[in-house]
Each structure stands twice: as structure tokens, then as C-alpha cells.
Design an enzyme around this catalytic site. Structure first.
Site, mmCIF file in Angstrom:
data_model
loop_
_atom_site.group_PDB
_atom_site.id
_atom_site.type_symbol
_atom_site.label_atom_id
_atom_site.label_comp_id
_atom_site.label_asym_id
_atom_site.label_seq_id
_atom_site.Cartn_x
_atom_site.Cartn_y
_atom_site.Cartn_z
ATOM 1 C CB SER A 241 -0.996 0.018 1.329
ATOM 2 O OG SER A 241 -1.372 1.281 1.426
ATOM 3 C CE1 TYR B 93 -4.311 -2.318 4.490
ATOM 4 C CE2 TYR B 93 -3.822 -0.201 4.116
ATOM 5 C CZ TYR B 93 -4.024 -1.378 3.580
ATOM 6 O OH TYR B 93 -4.137 -1.922 2.437
#
Lengths: 276, 273
Positions: free
Chosen positions: A153, A165
Site C-alpha cells: 500500500s 495498516y
């Protein structure tokens, strides 16, 4: 489908696992590989969604099976690879895409609880390790190399407020580089796709489309990415088209990470010698 | 509050020995710039002898003379030179003269910077040449001449510090020439670090972001400029005094194993979404 003329992008005869392929980017990647001729094993926790992916692939003339899998369990991931080999006789590609945000929102850093952190790490980082390891084991046993594609990501390359995350996805980036280094001698390539802000599906209504347009104007290309745009990149990385490429990050973010110092509209105007 | 704008008074600190520069001879190129002057002050407070080189024989000399008098007040000897950084030969001759007068050069800082904000289609050949001259060539020439002098030191060695900008690694409209030139300077740091290491010369970069003296790119009449400043994590433009301590650390005895790095002093600008 075999590409004609024969192309390095051809996946005919190759077997690929795509985790998290029940929706969004994973589904788009699974369909792209299937369209290029791969036999695709679609994995995700929810059976209904991967069954839908398989139905769409087969109705387009492709080959796929659904294998419900909890990628946070190493035994389940080992079983997934075994099931792929049982179904199609071999494994050539692992796309470790499963993951997700989750975790509590709007917590201060010092309030973030152990179990939430561990859960996000399990979903996003441990799952990638289990998938890469199980695939590598099979690739080495086959002795013909293989391809691993991890999905990280853009948040991992810059800090943001989600915290757990991006931390876990940062681990996926390190995993990619180290695994590429360790597995190169077995002709196994490991690369990572680093998506920016990507829509997971078409907008449900005009209101959602408007929200997306408003968010999109902050991206250099002035729009968010779309799920299907991950397919061509996944095909490049999964196929022989990228045979000399390993350990790399493939950022697909509309130019966001290349800029980010100011609003995209900022264009300072200044002549040399002008009073400053 | 570690991100506040309060200037650090190095002289008032307990002063670890590795931050002292007593007896060191430092050349500051573009000493007339706010960041060059702040580094000169910090070096003076740390005990260094200074050569203040200004880029043009104009009001830059006046501000350097003012700085010189200020440093005298701190008990630091310094000399003002004009160094036309457009030609490598000029840099070489002036650096040689400075080395002769100081008995050598231990530290060289180059703060040369010239901003151009223009679309590529309207950027002329001569504008590109000027941007390259002040944002890259000048750094190359200073590194070349200073490293040559540092080789002659006994023992051989020295510290080179190049001031750069985050636009050298990240894109922004109208900054193609400027950003490319600074990108070249940042790669110069990495390339030269390998070549100069055996001679005891380290070279590092300090890359600044949106700084309070950069009205050339942060026009206060442009709302986006204010928004850009709020992209920093402390939500303020950096000051020269935010930068100087990094230059002291890199010049000090504690940083001898640090080379080939470009450090950001940008308020976290490049590190978050």
C-alpha cells in the site's frame, strides 16, 4: 484464451492463486490472469464472493476454482496451495493480495490496543508471509521457478493516521525485497504492487460518484484509480513479460507519491532575478 | 515542544565535545543566504574559523560584512570572499586562496540555490543553464575544489555539506528545471561519498522543505502556498535555525562515519500522506 501472436504476457498452462479475490483489486487481478489463459485459484474467507468471481471467469471462457481460505492461518494457506496443486497439477504464481484496513479508527496512538494491532498485522503481513512461503515451497519442489506478487500500500511509504495498516504493509514491502533476495537462486521472482487510492467497485449511486470525484481532484491525475487498472499490472508481473524483474515496488497511484509536497494545484511562479 | 521555532543557542548548551569545531577551518559558500548565515553563526559558536563566500559582488557582500562584524562580536575571525560559482575555475582559485589564508579547509558548506518557477514550455535554454549553474554545478564545483584541499590536510580529510531541497526528489508543477537540478545535487552526494571516503572526506546533503525565507516559491498572495506550508507536520515553515544544528552535527567529530546521506530538515513534509 491464448494471446495471438504468442506473447510474453501469455499465461496459458500456468496456475495462479489470487488471495482476496472475492472483490475489488483481487477480483480484477484474478480475472486478468484468467483472461490471459491462467488457471486461477480464487481464495478468500467468504465463499459466496469467490464463487461469484469464479462464475464470472468461467462465463468468460476461463478456468477457475474457489477455495475458501483464512489467510491468517498458516495451515489454511498450506492447504490452499495443496488444493491448487491437486486441482491443476502445479503452481506458477502466488498473488498475495488479501488484507484490509480494519482496526479501530480515531484512536490516539497511545490508546491503540494489542489485539487490534496483532489482528491488522495478521491480516496484512502474516498472511503475505504464509502465502509467499507456501508458494515458494511448492515452486522449489517443482524446480521450475515461480512468481510471487505481494500487494502492499502507498500508505506504507508515508505515514498516515491509520497507523497499524501502513505499519503492516511496510512489512510486506520488506518481505518482498528480502524474499526476492533469498529466492532468486531458485528462479523465483518476488515483486510488490503498491496501490494508491483505488476504487474497489463501480459507484453505487451518483452521490458516491460525487464523493469519489471530490477525492480524486487531490490526486495528480485528478481522479482515483479503478479496480480493473490493477489487472494489467498483475498480468505483467505474473507473466514472463517481467522475467528479469524482481525485488521491485510497482506504485500505481496516479502520481501521488511522486508529489505530495503541496496541493496538486500549487504551481509556484517565479522569474530568476525577480524580487522575492 | 520539540517542533517549536525557538532558535537553538548552541553556546548555551552544555556542549558535548563532538559538537565543538575549535580550530576547524570552514568555508561557507552562499553565506549571504539565510541558511548559510545561520550555519556560519552556529559554526562560530562551536569555535570554527570561517571563510564567508558570497556568490555575487553586490549587496551580498554588504550582508556578509554585517555577518562578519556579528561573528567578531562572538570572538570569531572570518573573511569575506566573492566566489562566482558559475565557473569551476573561479571556485577552484577562490577555494585555493582561502585554503592558503586559513592554512587549509576542514569543512565546506555550499548553500547555493536559485529558484525558477515556470512551466517547461516557457523555460528558456538560458534559464535552464542558470538553474543548473546555481543548484547543481555550484555544488559540484565546491565539492571538487574543497575535496582537493581536504586531501592536502594533515591528516587528510574533511566534511562537505551540500544544501538541497525536497523538490529534488518530489514533483511539483513549474519546478521541472529546479527539481531536476537538486535531484542531481542529491545524487552527487551519493556518488561522491564512495569516491571521497578513502581520502577521509565525508559528503552529506541537507534537504530543506518549505522554509520561511523562501518567498521565491511561497508567494504569500498564493493561497496554495499557505496550504503547502500546512503540509508540514508542525504546520509551520522551517527557519534557518532549524537547519544549522544538522550542519554542526555533520561537521563534528561524532559524524565521521556518516557519508552519502541526504537528510531532510523539512518538518516531516516528505514522510506522510
Amino acid at each position: 484464451m491464448v494471446l495471438d501472436p504468442p506473447s510474453p504476457f501469455d499465461m496459458d498452462g500456468k496456475v495462479a492463486i489470487v488471495t482476496g479475490s472475492g472483490r475489488g483489486l483481487g477480483k480484477a487481478m484474478a480475472k486478468a490472469l484468467a483472461a490471459a489463459g491462467a488457471q486461477v485459484v480464487c481464495a478468500a474467507r467468504t465463499p459466496e464472493q469467490i464463487e461469484q468471481t469464479v462464475a464470472e471467469i468461467t462465463s468468460d471462457g476461463g478456468t477457475a476454482i474457489a477455495v475458501p481460505t483464512d489467510v491468517t492461518s498458516s495451515a489454511a494457506v498450506d492447504a490452499l496451495v495443496a488444493r491448487a496443486v491437486e486441482a491443476y497439477g502445479r503452481l506458477d504464481v502466488m498473488i498475495a493480495n488479501a488484507g484490509g484496513g480494519g482496526g479501530p479508527q480515531n484512536l490516539e496512538f497511545w490508546e491503540y490496543p494489542d489485539d487490534a494491532f496483532e489482528s491488522v498485522v495478521a491480516t496484512n503481513l502474516k498472511s503475505a508471509f504464509y502465502s509467499d512461503r507456501a508458494a515458494a515451497r511448492q515452486f522449489v519442489a517443482q524446480g521450475e521457478g515461480g512468481v510471487i506478487v505481494n500487494v502492499a500500500s502507498g500508505t506504507a511509504l508515508r505515514g498516515n493516521q491509520q497507523f497499524a495498516y501502513p505499519t503492516a504493509k511496510g512489512g510486506v514491502i520488506s518481505l518482498t525485497k528480502s524474499a526476492a533476495t533469498m529466492l532468486a537462486k531458485h528462479d523465483i521472482r518476488v515483486n510488490a504492487i503498491v496501490p494508491g487510492y483505488i476504487n474497489q467497485r463501480p459507484p453505487r449511486d451518483e452521490q458516491e460518484a460525487e464523493v469519489r470525484r471530490n477525492r480524486g481532484v487531490r490526486v495528480p491525475v485528478r481522479r482515483l484509480g479503478d479496480w480493473w487498472e490493477l489487472g494489467p499490472l498483475a498480468l505483467y508481473l505474473a507473466s514472463d513479460a517481467s522475467r528479469y524483474v524482481t525485488g521491485e515496488l510497482f506504485i500505481i497511484d496516479g502520481g501521488g507519491l511522486a508529489g505530495g509536497l503541496a496541493p496538486v494545484t500549487f504551481a509556484p511562479a517565479h522569474e530568476i532575478g525577480a524580487a522575492s | 515542544m520539540t517542533t517549536s521555532g525557538t532558535p537553538v543557542d548552541l553556546a548555551a548548551l552544555p556542549g558535548p565535545a563532538h559538537l565543538r569545531l575549535d580550530g576547524k577551518r570552514a568555508l561557507i559558500v552562499a553565506a549571504e543566504s539565510p541558511v548559510g548565515a545561520a550555519i556560519a553563526r552556529a559554526y562560530a559558536q562551536a569555535g570554527a574559523e570561517l571563510a564567508l563566500a558570497v556568490l555575487r559582488p553586490d549587496e551580498a557582500v554588504v550582508s556578509a560584512k554585517r555577518l562578519q562584524r556579528e561573528l567578531e562580536g562572538l570572538g570569531t575571525r572570518s573573511t569575506v570572499y566573492v566566489m562566482d560559482v558559475v565557473l569551476g575555475k573561479n571556485v577552484q582559485v577562490t577555494t585555493r586562496q582561502i585554503a592558503k589564508e586559513l592554512g587549509g579547509v576542514d569543512i565546506a558548506v555550499c548553500a547555493s540555490d536559485l529558484f525558477l518557477g515556470k512551466p517547461i514550455g516557457r523555460t528558456s535554454d538560458s534559464e535552464l543553464q542558470q538553474v543548473m549553474a546555481y543548484n547543481f554545478n555550484a555544488h559540484f564545483f565546491v565539492a571538487r575544489s574543497a575535496s582537493d584541499e581536504m586531501r592536502r590536510n594533515d591528516p587528510a580529510g574533511g566534511r562537505i555539506i551540500l544544501l538541497s531541497h525536497v523538490l529534488g526528489e518530489r514533483g511539483l508543477s513549474n519546478t521541472a528545471a529546479y527539481g531536476a537540478a537538486h535531484g542531481a545535487t542529491q545524487q552527487l552526494v551519493r556518488s561522491l561519498s564512495q569516491e571521497l571516503a578513502p581520502q577521509g572526506v565525508t559528503i552529506n546533503g541537507i534537504s530543506t522543505g518549505w522554509m520561511d525565507w523562501m518567498q521565491d516559491r511561497l508567494d504569500e498572495r498564493n493561497d496554495d502556498a499557505g496550504r503547502a506550508v500546512r503540509f508540514t507536520l508542525p504546520r509551520r515553515a522551517g527557519s534557518p535555525e532549524d537547519v544549522a544544528p544538522m550542519a554542526v552535527w555533520l561537521a563534528g567529530s561524532g559524524a565521521g562515519n556518516v557519508t552519502g546521506q541526504v537528510f531532510h530538515v523539512d518538518g516531516g513534509l516528505t514522510q506522510h500522506l
